[in-house]
Design an enzyme around this catalytic site. Structure first.
Site, PDB file in Angstrom:
ATOM      1  N   GLN A 142      34.844  37.346  42.913  1.00 31.66           N
ATOM      2  CA  GLN A 142      35.614  37.219  41.856  1.00 31.66           C
ATOM      3  C   GLN A 142      36.814  36.295  41.421  1.00 31.66           C
ATOM      4  OE1 GLN A 142      38.965  40.145  42.759  1.00 31.66           O
ATOM      5  NE2 GLN A 142      39.699  40.129  41.363  1.00 31.66           N
ATOM      6  N   GLU A 155      43.598  53.086  45.596  1.00 30.08           N
ATOM      7  CA  GLU A 155      44.079  54.012  43.366  1.00 30.08           C
ATOM      8  C   GLU A 155      43.820  55.029  43.654  1.00 30.08           C
ATOM      9  OE1 GLU A 155      41.835  51.102  40.400  1.00 30.08           O
ATOM     10  OE2 GLU A 155      41.910  48.968  41.846  1.00 30.08           O
ATOM     11  N   LYS A 163      33.317  43.352  41.424  1.00 27.36           N
ATOM     12  CA  LYS A 163      33.640  44.455  41.404  1.00 27.36           C
ATOM     13  C   LYS A 163      32.765  45.583  41.257  1.00 27.36           C
ATOM     14  CE  LYS A 163      39.082  44.094  40.886  1.00 27.36           C
ATOM     15  NZ  LYS A 163      39.513  44.390  41.457  1.00 27.36           N
ATOM     16  N   HIS A 188      51.763  45.177  43.198  1.00 25.53           N
ATOM     17  CA  HIS A 188      51.038  43.970  42.814  1.00 25.53           C
ATOM     18  C   HIS A 188      50.908  43.124  41.714  1.00 25.53           C
ATOM     19  CE1 HIS A 188      46.381  43.594  43.677  1.00 25.53           C
ATOM     20  NE2 HIS A 188      46.375  44.086  42.603  1.00 25.53           N
ATOM     21  N   THR A 200      31.800  51.152  44.307  1.00 33.46           N
ATOM     22  CA  THR A 200      33.732  52.139  43.867  1.00 33.46           C
ATOM     23  C   THR A 200      33.499  53.485  43.986  1.00 33.46           C
ATOM     24  OG1 THR A 200      33.727  50.362  41.837  1.00 33.46           O
ATOM     25  CG2 THR A 200      34.700  52.291  41.772  1.00 33.46           C
ATOM     26  N   GLU A 251      40.750  48.250  47.662  1.00 30.60           N
ATOM     27  CA  GLU A 251      41.723  48.761  46.737  1.00 30.60           C
ATOM     28  C   GLU A 251      42.270  49.694  46.368  1.00 30.60           C
ATOM     29  OE1 GLU A 251      41.415  46.546  42.424  1.00 30.60           O
ATOM     30  OE2 GLU A 251      42.143  44.121  43.398  1.00 30.60           O
ATOM     31  N   GLU A 270      47.477  41.424  50.100  1.00 34.89           N
ATOM     32  CA  GLU A 270      48.219  41.605  49.741  1.00 34.89           C
ATOM     33  C   GLU A 270      48.940  41.777  51.705  1.00 34.89           C
ATOM     34  OE1 GLU A 270      50.258  44.414  46.601  1.00 34.89           O
ATOM     35  OE2 GLU A 270      47.938  44.568  46.478  1.00 34.89           O
TER      36      GLU A 270
END
Lengths: 415, 415
Positions: A230, A191, A243, A124, A247, A189, A349
């Site tokens: 960001q 995680e 961010k 990443h 979350t 993201e 990505e």
């Protein structure tokens, strides 16, 4: 084997027994639950009669007291729940305390103290470097010396299913203009999050081998990210509003006791980490296989195994300067991305910063998230006897930015 | 005028009435207190008899319930306390509830929810830029468009008087070696902290004019910083362990109601801020005059007036993406530095990164903090009728890094 009708292949079989907090339409007071198959055991009710010496831990309906109670109590509670669900003599007492999972509402299972987000996948971090700093070294010079991290906003951690409102914010356009408005580059993201139970002493670092003395369990986390906000804000103080609008965490916390078969050797490191991070000979990597679905369509399979920095190293680093842990501290891995294109845990990505949009079934394309999009991240890890330990899922749907006067131009504000 | 013997010039005169939480040797259960002169009124005890309808707010001994209660209650409590301390008819009832300040121990007065640190002094940010990026623009390109900030570690916020242990951590030496050990560049940051009382709604930004609907009061903050740890870790995710070993706050929270005479116009801004930050015509700057003493010797007088971004702008920015406020959220100004060398709020600036050490009385010099050093930051703001509203002080002494196996070399760990 449990006396419930749960197939051996069920991710929430007897090998898992994750903890959560729930209500039902008939029972609006939160209770602690344990997932078993497609059902939920009401642990608050069960403990009141079957485990009275620990019933106080569950009376308030959330996990905070259990988290704080520590490894011997964690083991005793898990042993008791396992016994109730496997020994037929308990069936008459326990069966009435089981609720179909389809009837429960799952709550944020514990009070989040501090939330830290790491950046521990080399794939990443290198992808991000290649996208934003082409031609230079893809990794920052400190990256292989320490697990980089930052503090996120604990107050915006929400449970799976909570809608995510597209944030408004500042961004700089391609032609250099600074504007305020709904984010145009909303991302995910995927995680792995670690939930701290037992506090540590201020000034006393937590060594690699003390990980299981403090960490209670593991859940999934989606660190929703507004890439445009960001990108404009993060130099020099790091991610902030890009961010801190939401979350999401999965509602079931899988205890470490369920993960004995899930630890693997981390990848080789070069340079060798400093002594407080040197895990030579340890197998602290977590083989948690994740899947990301967008609108029901699988778009990535990020692999937890292979992360450069392990959760034990993250914890050792976080406390290396003496910062104490509190019950309810959460720290996350950072985006999990593997070496293959289909293993990348962010749209940044997967679409190479929007240059290669995904095509969904039906022909729609996605560079970043659209209003109404729903993202589901699920995961599982190896369990005993060829079983899988399930983590359930973390789910969220994007709602449009509400109209407020803040987004009107200066003309509207000054008639 | 109070019936107590408090001179009009006292910073804790009747114009101030800050709130805190305290114990006494005879009374180890925390109580809410109000500072008056050199004494403390036991508000928990006083409310029980004199303000029974609000007594529940103070029963637990901390400020959390008062913070959450909102502006009408804040006004009613302040009016009641003012009346008790000024009208002689209350003297017989109130005087027995007053304790000399010298006999109390002051506690962290509220539960810190999220802690955000801004970077809002142009002089400070420009000094940092000149030190670390000589020859280029001293301010980052985003600096004049938004109040930059980051989330700090709420769990390491401590009350004044708590010793600060020098953190160990990673740093890169001048010859490029990466080592772990006690910080060699330990610094202070003199800051102003704003304490949130009333939560806000998720997804609903707090406009500039709503500042006083949410913020309860103000205290002083020392953002202890390990410059060597910070310099090596902060790219690209911002400050992390270099600032999460201890953040000290003053024990007395000065309510906004005491600061009516302390607001001043902010400096001119160029470019004009975006609408949600445009405070044209408002006077949201806080004229809080600070003094920093090292070992009893004054080393700086940072001026709160003149900060580029105001606390109302910081709050509007923090919530602009929809992040909700919680009771106990704290956000700090960032280092307060004025245009003059003697107005700089960090040793980094005062000694120009150690190149120009301070000389203390007695001839000792300081580039950064030594073990045993004590730093005291005090402050006051204009009050009514030429009085000063005092903020008390935030104090901390540096203790040496404890010896742990983590700081031994690999030889010791692998005999």
């Amino acid at each position: 084997m449990t006396w419930l009708d749960v197939p051996r292949t069920h991710p929430f079989g007897i090998q898992t027994l994750p903890y959560g907090s729930f209500t039902t339409p008939d029972g609006p007071v939160p209770r602690v639950g344990v997932a078993i198959g497609d059902d939920v055991l009401d642990l608050t009710a069960a403990a009141a009669t079957l485990l009275p010496e620990q019933a106080g831990l569950f009376a308030a309906g959330g996990l905070d007291p259990l988290l704080a109670a520590g490894p011997p109590v964690w083991a005793a509670v898990r042993a008791a729940v396992t016994e109730w669900l496997t020994e037929p003599r308990h069936r008459a007492a326990v069966e009435p305390l089981i609720v179909p999972a389809s009837e429960v509402s799952l709550l944020l299972p514990f009070t989040v103290a501090d939330y830290v987000d790491f950046y521990s996948s080399e794939h990443h971090a290198a992808n991000v470097g290649r996208i934003f700093r082409p031609g230079s070294d893809p990794l920052p010079p400190n990256w292989k010396h320490q697990p980089l991290g930052y503090h996120g906003r604990a107050g915006t951690v929400v449970v799976s299913g909570t809608p995510v409102v597209r944030p408004a914010g500042q961004r700089r356009t391609a032609d250099g203009e600074v504007v305020f408005g709904p984010s145009t580059r909303l991302d995910i993201e995927a995680e792995i999050a670690y939930v701290v139970g037992v506090p540590s002493t201020p000034g006393r670092p937590v060594a690699l081998g003390e990980f299981a003395d403090h960490v209670f369990g593991v859940c999934l986390l989606n660190d929703w990210s507004a890439r445009d906000i960001q990108a404009w804000e993060y130099t020099p103080l790091g991610p902030f509003l890009g961010k801190s609008f939401g979350t999401s965490v999965s509602p079931w916390v899988v205890p470490l006791a369920a993960l004995e078969h899930a630890w693997v050797a981390p990848p080789p490191r070069d340079p060798r980490p400093l002594p407080y991070l040197d895990d030579t000979g340890r197998t602290d990597g977590l083989d948690l296989a994740m899947e990301v679905r967008l609108g029901g369509h699988p778009i990535a399979q990020p692999p937890g195994a292979g992360m450069y920095w392990t959760p034990a190293q993250q914890l050792a680093h976080l406390t290396s300067g003496g910062a104490p842990l509190r019950t309810g501290d959460v720290y996350a891995s950072g985006t999990v991305s593997g070496p293959e294109p289909g293993q990348r845990g962010s749209l940044l990505e997967l679409t190479w910063n929007g240059a290669e949009p995904l095509t969904l079934p039906g022909g729609e394309t996605r560079a970043f998230l659209e209003d109404g999009d729903e993202v589901v991240i699920s995961g599982s890890a190896p369990g005993p006897g060829g079983t899988r330990v399930g983590f359930g899922e973390v789910r969220g749907r994007i709602l449009p930015t509400p109209q407020t006067s803040d987004q009107e131009g200066p003309e509207q504000l000054r008639p």
